[in-house]
Design a protein around this motif. Structure first.
Motif, PDB file in Angstrom:
ATOM      1  N   PHE A 150       1.240  -1.171   0.222  1.00  0.00           N
ATOM      2  CA  PHE A 150       0.637  -0.290   0.106  1.00  0.00           C
ATOM      3  C   PHE A 150       1.064   1.112   0.049  1.00  0.00           C
ATOM      4  O   PHE A 150       0.737   2.390  -0.927  1.00  0.00           O
ATOM      5  CB  PHE A 150      -1.456   0.085   1.498  1.00  0.00           C
ATOM      6  CG  PHE A 150      -2.060   1.370   1.394  1.00  0.00           C
ATOM      7  CD1 PHE A 150      -3.252   1.085   0.821  1.00  0.00           C
ATOM      8  CD2 PHE A 150      -1.038   2.204   1.976  1.00  0.00           C
ATOM      9  CE1 PHE A 150      -3.880   2.331   1.369  1.00  0.00           C
ATOM     10  CE2 PHE A 150      -1.875   3.041   2.228  1.00  0.00           C
ATOM     11  CZ  PHE A 150      -3.781   3.025   1.482  1.00  0.00           C
ATOM     12  N   LEU A 151       2.330   1.143   0.677  1.00  0.00           N
ATOM     13  CA  LEU A 151       2.930   2.110   0.756  1.00  0.00           C
ATOM     14  C   LEU A 151       4.016   3.044   0.148  1.00  0.00           C
ATOM     15  O   LEU A 151       4.331   3.705  -0.654  1.00  0.00           O
ATOM     16  CB  LEU A 151       3.905   2.425   2.202  1.00  0.00           C
ATOM     17  CG  LEU A 151       2.660   2.417   4.075  1.00  0.00           C
ATOM     18  CD1 LEU A 151       3.536   2.422   4.512  1.00  0.00           C
ATOM     19  CD2 LEU A 151       1.609   3.470   3.579  1.00  0.00           C
ATOM     20  N   SER A 152       4.435   1.806  -0.323  1.00  0.00           N
ATOM     21  CA  SER A 152       5.030   1.230  -1.668  1.00  0.00           C
ATOM     22  C   SER A 152       4.327   1.730  -3.166  1.00  0.00           C
ATOM     23  O   SER A 152       4.757   3.274  -3.548  1.00  0.00           O
ATOM     24  CB  SER A 152       5.700  -0.183  -2.513  1.00  0.00           C
ATOM     25  OG  SER A 152       5.993  -0.526  -1.364  1.00  0.00           O
ATOM     26  N   LYS A 153       2.559   1.902  -3.206  1.00  0.00           N
ATOM     27  CA  LYS A 153       2.216   2.419  -3.761  1.00  0.00           C
ATOM     28  C   LYS A 153       1.772   3.294  -3.891  1.00  0.00           C
ATOM     29  O   LYS A 153       1.575   4.401  -5.094  1.00  0.00           O
ATOM     30  CB  LYS A 153       1.002   0.922  -4.818  1.00  0.00           C
ATOM     31  CG  LYS A 153       0.499   0.900  -5.301  1.00  0.00           C
ATOM     32  CD  LYS A 153      -0.779  -0.045  -5.695  1.00  0.00           C
ATOM     33  CE  LYS A 153      -0.529  -1.739  -5.405  1.00  0.00           C
ATOM     34  NZ  LYS A 153      -2.025  -2.593  -5.389  1.00  0.00           N
ATOM     35  N   ASP A 154       1.705   4.462  -3.475  1.00  0.00           N
ATOM     36  CA  ASP A 154       1.360   5.609  -2.614  1.00  0.00           C
ATOM     37  C   ASP A 154       2.906   6.372  -2.815  1.00  0.00           C
ATOM     38  O   ASP A 154       3.322   7.693  -1.976  1.00  0.00           O
ATOM     39  CB  ASP A 154       0.269   5.226  -1.430  1.00  0.00           C
ATOM     40  CG  ASP A 154      -0.233   6.850  -1.764  1.00  0.00           C
ATOM     41  OD1 ASP A 154      -0.305   7.728  -2.260  1.00  0.00           O
ATOM     42  OD2 ASP A 154      -0.310   7.240   0.235  1.00  0.00           O
ATOM     43  N   GLY A 155       3.458   5.879  -3.348  1.00  0.00           N
ATOM     44  CA  GLY A 155       4.714   6.296  -3.258  1.00  0.00           C
ATOM     45  C   GLY A 155       5.758   6.800  -2.071  1.00  0.00           C
ATOM     46  O   GLY A 155       6.964   7.401  -2.099  1.00  0.00           O
ATOM     47  N   PHE A 156       5.791   6.250  -0.963  1.00  0.00           N
ATOM     48  CA  PHE A 156       6.674   6.031   0.606  1.00  0.00           C
ATOM     49  C   PHE A 156       7.659   5.207  -0.535  1.00  0.00           C
ATOM     50  O   PHE A 156       7.672   3.797  -0.236  1.00  0.00           O
ATOM     51  CB  PHE A 156       5.726   5.232   1.370  1.00  0.00           C
ATOM     52  CG  PHE A 156       4.793   6.369   1.347  1.00  0.00           C
ATOM     53  CD1 PHE A 156       5.272   6.609   2.626  1.00  0.00           C
ATOM     54  CD2 PHE A 156       3.573   6.807   1.078  1.00  0.00           C
ATOM     55  CE1 PHE A 156       4.445   8.575   3.700  1.00  0.00           C
ATOM     56  CE2 PHE A 156       2.720   7.078   2.144  1.00  0.00           C
ATOM     57  CZ  PHE A 156       2.904   8.403   2.705  1.00  0.00           C
ATOM     58  N   VAL A 157       9.042   5.515   0.153  1.00  0.00           N
ATOM     59  CA  VAL A 157       9.919   5.039   0.280  1.00  0.00           C
ATOM     60  C   VAL A 157      10.106   4.470   1.241  1.00  0.00           C
ATOM     61  O   VAL A 157      10.307   4.814   2.230  1.00  0.00           O
ATOM     62  CB  VAL A 157      10.937   5.451  -0.265  1.00  0.00           C
ATOM     63  CG1 VAL A 157      12.833   5.101  -0.370  1.00  0.00           C
ATOM     64  CG2 VAL A 157      11.029   6.610  -1.398  1.00  0.00           C
ATOM     65  N   GLU A 158      10.668   2.834   1.189  1.00  0.00           N
ATOM     66  CA  GLU A 158      10.770   2.216   3.064  1.00  0.00           C
ATOM     67  C   GLU A 158      12.562   2.326   3.130  1.00  0.00           C
ATOM     68  O   GLU A 158      13.185   2.353   2.325  1.00  0.00           O
ATOM     69  CB  GLU A 158      11.107   0.331   2.768  1.00  0.00           C
ATOM     70  CG  GLU A 158      11.251  -0.319   3.519  1.00  0.00           C
ATOM     71  CD  GLU A 158      10.918  -2.011   3.740  1.00  0.00           C
ATOM     72  OE1 GLU A 158      10.577  -2.075   2.647  1.00  0.00           O
ATOM     73  OE2 GLU A 158      10.721  -2.370   5.176  1.00  0.00           O
ATOM     74  N   ILE A 159      12.807   2.976   4.066  1.00  0.00           N
ATOM     75  CA  ILE A 159      14.205   3.343   4.905  1.00  0.00           C
ATOM     76  C   ILE A 159      14.036   2.550   6.501  1.00  0.00           C
ATOM     77  O   ILE A 159      13.249   1.525   6.902  1.00  0.00           O
ATOM     78  CB  ILE A 159      13.737   4.823   5.490  1.00  0.00           C
ATOM     79  CG1 ILE A 159      13.255   4.707   6.287  1.00  0.00           C
ATOM     80  CG2 ILE A 159      14.199   5.359   3.859  1.00  0.00           C
ATOM     81  CD1 ILE A 159      13.317   6.386   6.527  1.00  0.00           C
ATOM     82  N   THR A 160      16.008   2.174   6.750  1.00  0.00           N
ATOM     83  CA  THR A 160      15.601   2.031   7.560  1.00  0.00           C
ATOM     84  C   THR A 160      17.057   2.456   8.768  1.00  0.00           C
ATOM     85  O   THR A 160      17.861   2.991   8.373  1.00  0.00           O
ATOM     86  CB  THR A 160      16.904  -0.109   7.726  1.00  0.00           C
ATOM     87  OG1 THR A 160      15.922  -0.475   6.191  1.00  0.00           O
ATOM     88  CG2 THR A 160      16.801  -0.221   8.460  1.00  0.00           C
TER      89      THR A 160
END
Length: 432
Positions: A150-160
């Motif tokens: 959901f978040l990826s589709k909404d343009g969110f970049v996964e960070i650590t």
RNA sequence: GUCCGGAUAGUGUAGUGGCCUAUCAUGAGGGCCUGUCGAGCCCCCGACCCGGGUUCAAAUCCCGGUCCGGACGCCA
């Protein structure tokens, strides 16, 4: 030894075919001339049927020596059989014991005898073999996977972001101190400061799903000292925008679990009620009025007591937001209203049982942020690495943090948060 | 941290001063049984958290400890 099928992949239509199944000895029912060996794998159960007269002595000897929960590989022929569970049974040609289980077992895996949560957590490796426990963690996986989608589709970049941090100056909750070479360090209580840095860093929209550590001595069914937090932060949008993302996300997760996780919900006996959009919004003022009208008197500026949360939850009856909090009881990074600075643009997202998430539009102005840090009784010197990012072009931004475990436990009607974590860390438990 | 409740076979339990040589289920061991599916039947094994006290007598009452459960508090 190599599996050809999971138990649930075999159908009566595969009659006369040869398969190899692997798994744990769930039960052995020896009726004399005929015996049934039930093998359990991740997906379900398969019945292996032994007609003693027609069976090779070697296979019979192997079965005779079998203990419950031993790990076996069974190669045999599929027999379509209406009387058998799933409509088929396996007539074995060969059975190999890959690992012999000692007895007695630390707990029952068949559902005949209950075990206390404490016993189950001590023997978690065996507890997760139970379909019920496994269903919880399969749903947990679905939840996390669809949040990422959901978040990826909404343009969110996964960070650590780092879990080992230098300063204990973020205020609020107690931190676990650790030894970092010759220095003292701490386990991070939240990715808050780091995800904000990445707003200045130009990533625009970020999320992180990671452990958070809180050294509080709370001892309840809804607190852990190590929890999993779902955090987002996004630039150029306000608190109302991230509230919309949050409610849409929760609604989406429920829908996906209802569909993809139907089998596991059935195992758990849960009928999912999908929260309707949009969630209700009530102000902090209204919230304390509801509490007050039901016998829980709070001063304006008090945080909500557990009792108040329960009263308001019962009153509202579904997921809801509490908005417009007193600035003084929210963290320094929550943005005060320009025209009414005693209130801030912070919100909590609640399930009738408990708080699930909190968020806000953040302060992005350097001077205001520094003032707010001081007003909360903290020393800005400890925040230099953080404040610095606000001096060279920080966009307005907003975000929230959502408790993975609380989302799961409220979704599934589970009473104790420890049920939804494989190896919970609480006031007393540090092992396994 | 405060308050309340609890600790009995591997697991889950019954038992509130003598009837306890401790109940039941599950399990382990042995036996019977060719369609079980929480299989059934017979035999058998296995337990009162630790320390002190009260009493003729303690699983049971009292005190301390340890561990567990719950509520509250604490809690970005």
């Amino acid at each position: 030894m190599k599996r050809t099928h999971y138990s649930t992949q075999i159908t009566p239509g595969m009659d006369k075919g040869t398969v190899t199944i692997t798994g744990w000895v769930h039960e052995i029912r020896d009726l004399g001339g005929i015996a049934f060996l039930v093998v359990r794998d991740r997906e379900g159960l398969a019945q292996v049927t032994l007609f003693k007269k027609a069976m090779e002595q070697e296979v019979l000897d192997t079965v005779k020596g079998l203990s419950r929960e031993s790990v076996v590989s069974v190669t045999g022929t599929i027999q379509k059989m209406a009387q058998a569970p799933n409509g088929y049974e396996v007539i074995p040609k060969g059975i190999t014991v890959l690992s012999h289980a000692a007895s007695p077992l630390p707990m029952d895996t068949t559902g005949k005898v209950d075990a206390d949560l404490d016993t189950r957590l001590d023997a978690r490796f065996m507890d997760t073999r139970r379909p019920r426990t496994q269903a919880i963690f399969r749903i947990r996986h679905i939840v996390l996977r669809c949040i990422r989608e959901f978040l990826s589709k909404d343009g969110f970049v996964e960070i650590t972001t780092p879990k080992v941090v230098a300063t204990a100056t973020e205020g609020g909750t107690a931190l676990f101190p650790i030894t970092y070479f010759e220095r003292e360090a701490f386990l991070n209580q939240s990715p808050q400061l780091f995800k904000q840095l990445m707003m200045s860093g130009g990533l625009d929209r970020v999320y992180e799903i990671a452990p958070i550590f809180r050294a509080e001595e709370h001892d309840t069914r809804r607190h852990l000292n190590e929890a999993s937090s779902i955090d987002i932060e996004a630039s150029f949008i306000d608190q109302k925008d991230v509230m919309a993302i949050l409610e849409n996300l929760v609604n989406h997760v429920y829908n996906e679990v209802a569909e993809i996780g139907a089998k596991y919900l059935e195992t758990l006996g849960v009928e999912l009620e999908i929260p309707e959009l949009p969630f209700k919004r009530i102000t902090y003022d209204k919230a304390i009025n509801i509490a007050g009208a039901n016998g829980e008197d709070l001063e304006w500026g008090d945080d909500l007591s557990t009792e108040a949360e329960h009263i308001i939850g019962k009153n509202v009856g579904e997921h809801y937001f509490i908005v417009d909090w007193p600035t003084k009881i929210k963290p320094f990074y929550a943005m005060p209203y320009e025209d009414k600075p005693e209130l801030c643009k912070a919100f909590d997202m609640m399930h009738p049982r408990m708080e699930l998430s909190s968020g806000a539009q953040r302060v992005h102005n350097y001077d205001l942020l520094k003032t707010r840090i001081e007003e909360q009784g903290l020393n800005p010197d400890g925040f230099e690495f953080y404040l610095n990012a606000f001096r060279y072009g920080m966009p307005p931004h907003s975000g929230w943090g959502l408790g993975t475990e609380r989302l799961l436990m409220t979704m599934l009607g589970i009473e104790n948060i420890r049920e939804v974590v494989l190896f919970p860390r609480d006031r007393r438990r540090l092992s396994p």
